[in-house]
Scaffold this motif. Sequence first.
Motif, short mmCIF file in Angstrom:
data_model
loop_
_atom_site.label_atom_id
_atom_site.label_comp_id
_atom_site.label_asym_id
_atom_site.label_seq_id
_atom_site.Cartn_x
_atom_site.Cartn_y
_atom_site.Cartn_z
N GLY A 232 0.81 -1.29 0.22
CA GLY A 232 0.31 0.23 -0.05
C GLY A 232 1.00 1.17 0.30
N LYS A 233 2.25 0.77 0.20
CA LYS A 233 2.98 2.16 0.28
C LYS A 233 4.31 1.51 -0.16
CE LYS A 233 2.93 1.80 5.05
NZ LYS A 233 3.29 2.90 6.04
N LYS A 234 5.67 2.82 -0.54
CA LYS A 234 6.75 2.05 -0.70
C LYS A 234 7.65 1.28 0.81
CE LYS A 234 11.18 4.44 -1.36
NZ LYS A 234 12.24 5.45 -1.09
N LEU A 235 7.87 0.75 0.27
CA LEU A 235 8.41 -0.13 0.86
C LEU A 235 9.48 0.22 2.18
CD1 LEU A 235 9.26 -3.79 -0.89
CD2 LEU A 235 7.74 -3.11 0.55
N ARG A 236 9.82 0.01 2.68
CA ARG A 236 10.27 0.68 4.32
C ARG A 236 12.14 -0.84 4.32
NH1 ARG A 236 8.45 0.48 10.27
NH2 ARG A 236 10.19 2.20 10.07
N GLN A 419 19.26 -16.98 9.34
CA GLN A 419 19.63 -16.31 8.03
C GLN A 419 18.43 -15.43 8.04
OE1 GLN A 419 21.49 -18.74 5.70
NE2 GLN A 419 23.11 -18.38 6.26
N LEU A 420 17.23 -15.82 7.60
CA LEU A 420 16.43 -14.95 6.98
C LEU A 420 15.76 -13.73 8.04
CD1 LEU A 420 14.29 -13.10 4.85
CD2 LEU A 420 12.60 -15.25 5.53
N SER A 421 15.45 -14.07 9.22
CA SER A 421 15.45 -13.32 10.80
C SER A 421 16.87 -12.47 10.92
CB SER A 421 15.23 -14.16 11.89
OG SER A 421 15.82 -14.87 12.36
N GLN A 422 17.50 -12.63 11.09
CA GLN A 422 18.60 -12.02 10.87
C GLN A 422 18.77 -10.67 10.16
OE1 GLN A 422 19.41 -12.85 14.74
NE2 GLN A 422 21.80 -12.03 13.49
N ALA A 423 18.13 -10.77 8.53
CA ALA A 423 18.14 -10.10 7.91
C ALA A 423 17.38 -9.26 7.88
CB ALA A 423 18.10 -10.44 6.24
N LEU A 424 16.25 -9.57 8.06
CA LEU A 424 15.11 -8.90 9.04
C LEU A 424 15.26 -7.83 9.42
CD1 LEU A 424 12.11 -7.43 8.16
CD2 LEU A 424 11.33 -9.55 9.39
N THR A 425 15.75 -8.38 11.34
CA THR A 425 16.36 -7.36 12.00
C THR A 425 17.34 -6.56 11.57
OG1 THR A 425 16.41 -9.34 13.12
CG2 THR A 425 17.49 -7.52 14.55
N LEU A 426 17.81 -6.55 10.65
CA LEU A 426 18.90 -5.93 10.15
C LEU A 426 18.66 -3.76 9.28
CD1 LEU A 426 22.06 -4.66 9.65
CD2 LEU A 426 22.33 -5.93 7.06
N LEU A 427 16.96 -5.20 8.18
CA LEU A 427 16.15 -3.98 7.92
C LEU A 427 15.66 -2.99 8.94
CD1 LEU A 427 14.99 -5.84 4.74
CD2 LEU A 427 16.49 -4.05 4.83
N LYS A 428 15.58 -4.01 10.29
CA LYS A 428 14.46 -2.99 10.97
C LYS A 428 15.14 -1.57 11.79
CE LYS A 428 11.11 -5.86 11.71
NZ LYS A 428 10.10 -7.00 12.75
N GLY A 429 16.78 -2.10 11.84
CA GLY A 429 17.75 -1.76 12.34
C GLY A 429 18.36 -0.36 11.71
N LEU A 430 18.43 -0.42 10.62
CA LEU A 430 18.53 0.57 9.24
C LEU A 430 17.66 1.40 9.38
CD1 LEU A 430 19.98 -1.94 6.27
CD2 LEU A 430 21.66 -0.60 8.13
N ASN A 431 16.59 0.76 9.16
CA ASN A 431 15.21 2.49 9.36
C ASN A 431 14.93 3.07 10.92
OD1 ASN A 431 13.68 2.49 7.26
ND2 ASN A 431 13.62 -0.01 7.58
#
Length: 436
Positions: A232-236, A419-431
Amino acid sequence: MPNLSRLTSLALAIALLGSASVLQAAEAPAAAAAATSDKAPLPLEDLRTFAEVLDRIKAAYVEPVSDKTLLENAIKGMLSNLDPHSAYLDPQAFRELQESTSGEFGGLGIEVGTEDGFVKVVTPIDDTPAARADIQPGDLIVKIDGQPTKGLSLMEAVDKMRGKAGSKILLTLVRDSGKPFDVELTRAVIKVRSVKSQLLEDGYGYLRITQFQVNSGEEVGKALAKLRKDNGKKLRGLVLDLRNNPGGVLQAAVEVSDHFLKKGLIVYTEGRIANSELRFSADPLDASEGVPLVVLINGGSASASEIVAGALQDHKRGVLMGTDSFGKGSVQTVLPLNNDRALKLTTALYYTPNGRSIQAQGIAPDIEVARAKLTQEPGEQNIKEADLQGHLGNGNGGADKPSKNKANKPARPQDDDYQLSQALTLLKGLNITRGK
C-alpha cells in the motif's frame, strides 16, 4: 573450496550456469573463426599420432568400436580436460540445456558436482523432489539405486539419476561425514518458478530468485511492483534471497542488478574472442525505489548469483549477509554445430564493477551469518497491568495494551529461517537509525 566442483543438473546433461545466453551463440562461430585465422599451422606429427591411436584401437580393442564412437569420445575428452564447465553436447543434451533456460525440464531438481571422486550436491532447487526430500548442499551421493558412485564420471552418474517422470530412485547420502542414509525420490517434470515474493510483515518485502532464466529480469520487476501494491506504500526494506541459486543466463543477472541500481557498471567480461569483451551498465530507472536492501548468499550461490551480489556489494547498494558464495566466475558460450550438436565453451571470465574476479574465490558477505535452526520458546502467559480489573487509564489518554494471545498467529518464513530473521532484524535497525 579445495576442488572447484563440476556443476550439472539431474535434468540436464550440462547446466548453463552464469553463461552467455543461448541467443548470443549465433554470433560466436564467426568470431571464433576470426580469432583462429592467425593460428600456427596444425601439428602434423601429433595428428599422425592421433590417427595411429585410432587405428590401433579399431584393430586391437577387445570389442569392435565404430569410428563415430571413437571420434565423439575424442571430442568429449578434448573438452573435459579444458575446465569443469566446457562440454560437448549431443542432440539430447543440447535440447535439455535449452529447456533449462526456459524453466521446465525433467529430473529430480538438484544441482550436483564432483569433488574428490564423489558426486556432491551443490544445491537442491526449490519446490522439487530433491528440496521436498530435504537434500542439503554438501551431501555426498555415495550410491544410486544401491550402486556405488565412486569412480563414475559425472555424466554417468547423471544418466543413472535421470529417468521417466513418476519413476522412483533410491539415493544413499552421507551428510557431514556421518553415517550413510537412504532417501527415496520420485522423478518429476521440474517446472522451476524463477521468482517468488511476499511481504514478511508490514513494510518489509521478501524476493527470492531460484535460478536466472531468460525472463527472470522481467519477473523481478513485476514482483517489486506487486510488493509495493500489497504493502500500500513504499517498502521500508527488502530481502533479496540468492541462497542456493546455481546461476543461469548472464543477461538475466544484468537485468536483475539493474532493477536496484541507477548508474554505473554492473559486470564486465574479458576473453580472447571479440564478442567475449562485454560491459553492462545500469540505466537511470530504479524499480526498487532505493529501498534498504539485504542480500542473502551462501555456498550454493553461484555464477549469475555472484554477478548480482558482487555488483550490489561494489556499489554499496545493499548489505550482503550469509556465508561465502560458490566461486564460479567464468562465462560459457553455446556454439551450435551441425547435426543438432553444440559446444558449451568457456570463453571469458567476468569481473565485478571494482574489477574483482570471483573465480575459485567467491564473494564474502559483509556480515557472516551461518545457517542455523531457529526455535521459539513457548509463549509466556504474563499478565499485564492492563489486564487487571479496575486498572488506571493511561495519563496521556492512550489506549490500553493488554496481553495478547499469540496462539493463532500465522506462520511466517522468518520464524524458522535464522538467516532470513537476521536480515529482517538488520533492515529494521537500518530504518530506526535513519529515522524512517
